[in-house]
Motif scaffolding. Structure first.
Motif, PDB file in Angstrom:
ATOM      1  N   ILE A   1       2.295  -9.526  21.355  1.00  0.00           N
ATOM      2  CA  ILE A   1       1.709  -9.432  22.332  1.00  0.00           C
ATOM      3  C   ILE A   1       1.472  -9.883  23.458  1.00  0.00           C
ATOM      4  N   ASP A   2       1.493 -11.240  23.376  1.00  0.00           N
ATOM      5  CA  ASP A   2       1.052 -12.341  24.022  1.00  0.00           C
ATOM      6  C   ASP A   2       2.717 -12.486  24.995  1.00  0.00           C
ATOM      7  N   LYS A   3       3.495 -11.909  24.859  1.00  0.00           N
ATOM      8  CA  LYS A   3       5.011 -12.005  25.360  1.00  0.00           C
ATOM      9  C   LYS A   3       4.586 -11.224  26.554  1.00  0.00           C
ATOM     10  N   ALA A   4       3.901 -10.067  26.809  1.00  0.00           N
ATOM     11  CA  ALA A   4       3.979  -9.230  27.862  1.00  0.00           C
ATOM     12  C   ALA A   4       2.968  -9.399  28.612  1.00  0.00           C
ATOM     13  N   ASP A   5       3.287  -8.598  30.459  1.00  0.00           N
ATOM     14  CA  ASP A   5       2.386  -8.700  31.246  1.00  0.00           C
ATOM     15  C   ASP A   5       1.247  -9.292  30.699  1.00  0.00           C
ATOM     16  N   ILE A   6      -0.100 -10.239  31.300  1.00  0.00           N
ATOM     17  CA  ILE A   6      -1.467 -10.397  31.342  1.00  0.00           C
ATOM     18  C   ILE A   6      -2.592  -8.598  30.681  1.00  0.00           C
ATOM     19  N   GLU A   7      -1.374  -7.887  31.874  1.00  0.00           N
ATOM     20  CA  GLU A   7      -2.180  -6.394  31.540  1.00  0.00           C
ATOM     21  C   GLU A   7      -2.092  -5.671  30.291  1.00  0.00           C
ATOM     22  N   PHE A   8      -1.126  -5.613  29.817  1.00  0.00           N
ATOM     23  CA  PHE A   8      -0.427  -5.361  28.507  1.00  0.00           C
ATOM     24  C   PHE A   8      -1.795  -4.937  27.373  1.00  0.00           C
ATOM     25  N   PRO A   9      -2.172  -6.076  26.971  1.00  0.00           N
ATOM     26  CA  PRO A   9      -3.391  -4.930  26.263  1.00  0.00           C
ATOM     27  C   PRO A   9      -4.399  -4.160  26.510  1.00  0.00           C
ATOM     28  N   ASN A  10      -4.652  -4.768  27.664  1.00  0.00           N
ATOM     29  CA  ASN A  10      -6.076  -3.581  28.760  1.00  0.00           C
ATOM     30  C   ASN A  10      -5.359  -2.435  28.864  1.00  0.00           C
ATOM     31  N   ASP A  11      -4.244  -2.428  29.101  1.00  0.00           N
ATOM     32  CA  ASP A  11      -3.656  -0.613  29.113  1.00  0.00           C
ATOM     33  C   ASP A  11      -2.843  -0.378  28.225  1.00  0.00           C
ATOM     34  N   LEU A  12      -3.379  -0.644  26.657  1.00  0.00           N
ATOM     35  CA  LEU A  12      -3.363   0.418  25.741  1.00  0.00           C
ATOM     36  C   LEU A  12      -5.241   0.027  24.537  1.00  0.00           C
ATOM     37  N   LEU A  13      -5.782  -0.316  25.629  1.00  0.00           N
ATOM     38  CA  LEU A  13      -7.052   0.227  24.977  1.00  0.00           C
ATOM     39  C   LEU A  13      -7.739   1.284  24.718  1.00  0.00           C
TER      40      LEU A  13
ATOM     41  N   LEU B   1       0.705  -1.171   0.063  1.00  0.00           N
ATOM     42  CA  LEU B   1      -0.186  -0.524   0.189  1.00  0.00           C
ATOM     43  C   LEU B   1       0.933   1.015   0.377  1.00  0.00           C
ATOM     44  N   ALA B   2       2.789   0.620  -0.226  1.00  0.00           N
ATOM     45  CA  ALA B   2       2.799   2.166  -0.069  1.00  0.00           C
ATOM     46  C   ALA B   2       2.896   2.963   0.422  1.00  0.00           C
ATOM     47  N   LYS B   3       3.140   2.377   2.373  1.00  0.00           N
ATOM     48  CA  LYS B   3       2.819   3.556   4.068  1.00  0.00           C
ATOM     49  C   LYS B   3       3.974   2.735   4.526  1.00  0.00           C
ATOM     50  N   PRO B   4       3.856   3.988   5.204  1.00  0.00           N
ATOM     51  CA  PRO B   4       5.767   3.948   6.145  1.00  0.00           C
ATOM     52  C   PRO B   4       5.333   3.129   7.232  1.00  0.00           C
ATOM     53  N   LEU B   5       6.127   2.136   7.925  1.00  0.00           N
ATOM     54  CA  LEU B   5       5.934   1.009   8.646  1.00  0.00           C
ATOM     55  C   LEU B   5       7.015   0.954  10.155  1.00  0.00           C
ATOM     56  N   PHE B   6       6.211   1.184  11.574  1.00  0.00           N
ATOM     57  CA  PHE B   6       6.295   1.334  12.481  1.00  0.00           C
ATOM     58  C   PHE B   6       6.464  -0.161  13.178  1.00  0.00           C
ATOM     59  N   GLU B   7       7.351  -1.021  13.756  1.00  0.00           N
ATOM     60  CA  GLU B   7       7.474  -1.918  14.302  1.00  0.00           C
ATOM     61  C   GLU B   7       7.758  -2.072  15.741  1.00  0.00           C
ATOM     62  N   TRP B   8       6.774  -2.326  16.336  1.00  0.00           N
ATOM     63  CA  TRP B   8       6.968  -2.524  18.387  1.00  0.00           C
ATOM     64  C   TRP B   8       6.645  -3.707  18.459  1.00  0.00           C
ATOM     65  N   HIS B   9       8.262  -4.400  18.680  1.00  0.00           N
ATOM     66  CA  HIS B   9       8.432  -5.760  18.715  1.00  0.00           C
ATOM     67  C   HIS B   9       8.444  -5.922  20.378  1.00  0.00           C
ATOM     68  N   ILE B  10       7.432  -7.094  20.949  1.00  0.00           N
ATOM     69  CA  ILE B  10       6.867  -6.524  22.726  1.00  0.00           C
ATOM     70  C   ILE B  10       8.487  -7.676  22.839  1.00  0.00           C
ATOM     71  N   LYS B  11       8.569  -7.358  24.619  1.00  0.00           N
ATOM     72  CA  LYS B  11       8.927  -9.141  25.328  1.00  0.00           C
ATOM     73  C   LYS B  11       8.187  -8.806  26.077  1.00  0.00           C
ATOM     74  N   SER B  12       9.190  -9.418  27.420  1.00  0.00           N
ATOM     75  CA  SER B  12       8.537 -10.258  28.254  1.00  0.00           C
ATOM     76  C   SER B  12       8.010  -9.329  29.592  1.00  0.00           C
TER      77      SER B  12
END
Length: 283
Positions: A119-131, A52-63
């Motif tokens: 995203i599942d590598k991080a703490d269980i609350e991580f996804p909720n913290d981004l809602l 789609l000729a768009k810029p890419l940003f990558e956030w690689h999650i760790k524990s």
């Protein structure tokens, strides 16, 4: 969108996957991708950006990753050190705000693609913290008392290896797609993309041996697409004949250069035992 995502020359996307990507874009929802390792989950975001000729940003999650790190971090240590050195920079707190990947994506002048990988590598609350941030496309920087708003809503690709369950509230906000392991026809297409002009017989025998290996009962780690491609590259480099991959029973021989496919001693030992049993039963 120019017709939307259709895959690229180097990335074979099934009709189901392209439909999922385009549905997530239309709905303005993050696309949550699950699937076996090696099915192209992480690579998908870069291929969408290319297509789609768009810029890419990558956030690689760790524990150890915290949601805040995707927004910004306040570098108090550097500010303290600069104050001790009498650096004039300490007067402006903006100098010590380090932008995270989410902020960088929000700042993009054109709609970007944002990958939140594993995203599942991080703490269980991580996804909720981004809602809130993913819903409203904004967040507040307390140190500078400013609200950062996305110039354009990113196309967000989130990958998960199913290491832990994701919260229901988070799942409700995503469009979900499971990348199934490629069948033989799709895998043949993938091999053709990476190795154009390869002899049909070698492709046929390599895929037969590969899928037979994957079906071995009790295998701890099944070989993936990327490992198949590595193995075929070695077969070509070593000029292995197709006949060397074939036996009276495709399960009765350990494939040559099997170190590209079997990645732990338990699986190798299991396969050797099965070969021994098959040979003994064949007598």
């Amino acid at each position: 969108m120019g017709g939307g995502f259709q895959g690229t020359e180097r990335y074979v996307a099934t009709p189901e996957l392209t439909a999922a990507v385009n549905a997530a874009v239309i709905l303005s929802r993050p696309l949550l991708i699950k699937g076996e390792p090696g099915t192209g989950k992480t690579l998908l975001a870069s291929e969408i950006a290319t297509s789609l000729a768009k810029p890419l940003f990558e956030w690689h999650i760790k524990s150890t990753t915290k949601a805040q790190q995707g927004l910004y971090e306040y570098d108090a240590v550097s500010r303290l050190r600069d104050s001790q050195l009498g650096d004039a920079r300490v007067k402006d707190i903006h100098n010590y705000i380090v932008k995270g990947d989410l902020w960088e994506a929000f700042d993009s002048d054109v709609q970007p693609v944002l990958l939140i990988d594993e995203i599942d590598k991080a703490d269980i609350e991580f996804p909720n913290d981004l809602l809130r941030e993913l819903d409203r496309m904004e967040f507040y920087v307390y140190e500078t008392r400013q609200t950062v708003r996305a110039k354009h809503r990113p196309i967000i690709i989130i990958t998960s290896n199913n290491e832990k369950e994701l919260p229901d509230a988070f799942l409700r906000r995503c469009f979900f797609h499971y990348i199934r392991f490629p069948d033989e026809a799709t895998m043949t297409h993938i091999v053709d993309v990476h190795f154009p002009g390869l002899k049909r017989e070698l492709v046929r025998e390599a895929l037969a041996a590969f899928f037979a290996l994957r079906e071995t009962p009790g295998l701890k780690k099944k070989p993936t697409t990327s490992e198949l491609l590595d193995w075929i590259k070695l077969l070509v480099a070593e000029d292995i004949a197709p006949e060397a991959l074939r036996g009276t029973d495709s399960r009765s021989l350990i494939p040559p250069l099997h170190g590209a496919l079997l990645k732990n001693e338990q699986d190798l030992h299991l396969f050797e035992q099965l070969v021994f049993l098959n040979r003994r039963n064949a007598r």
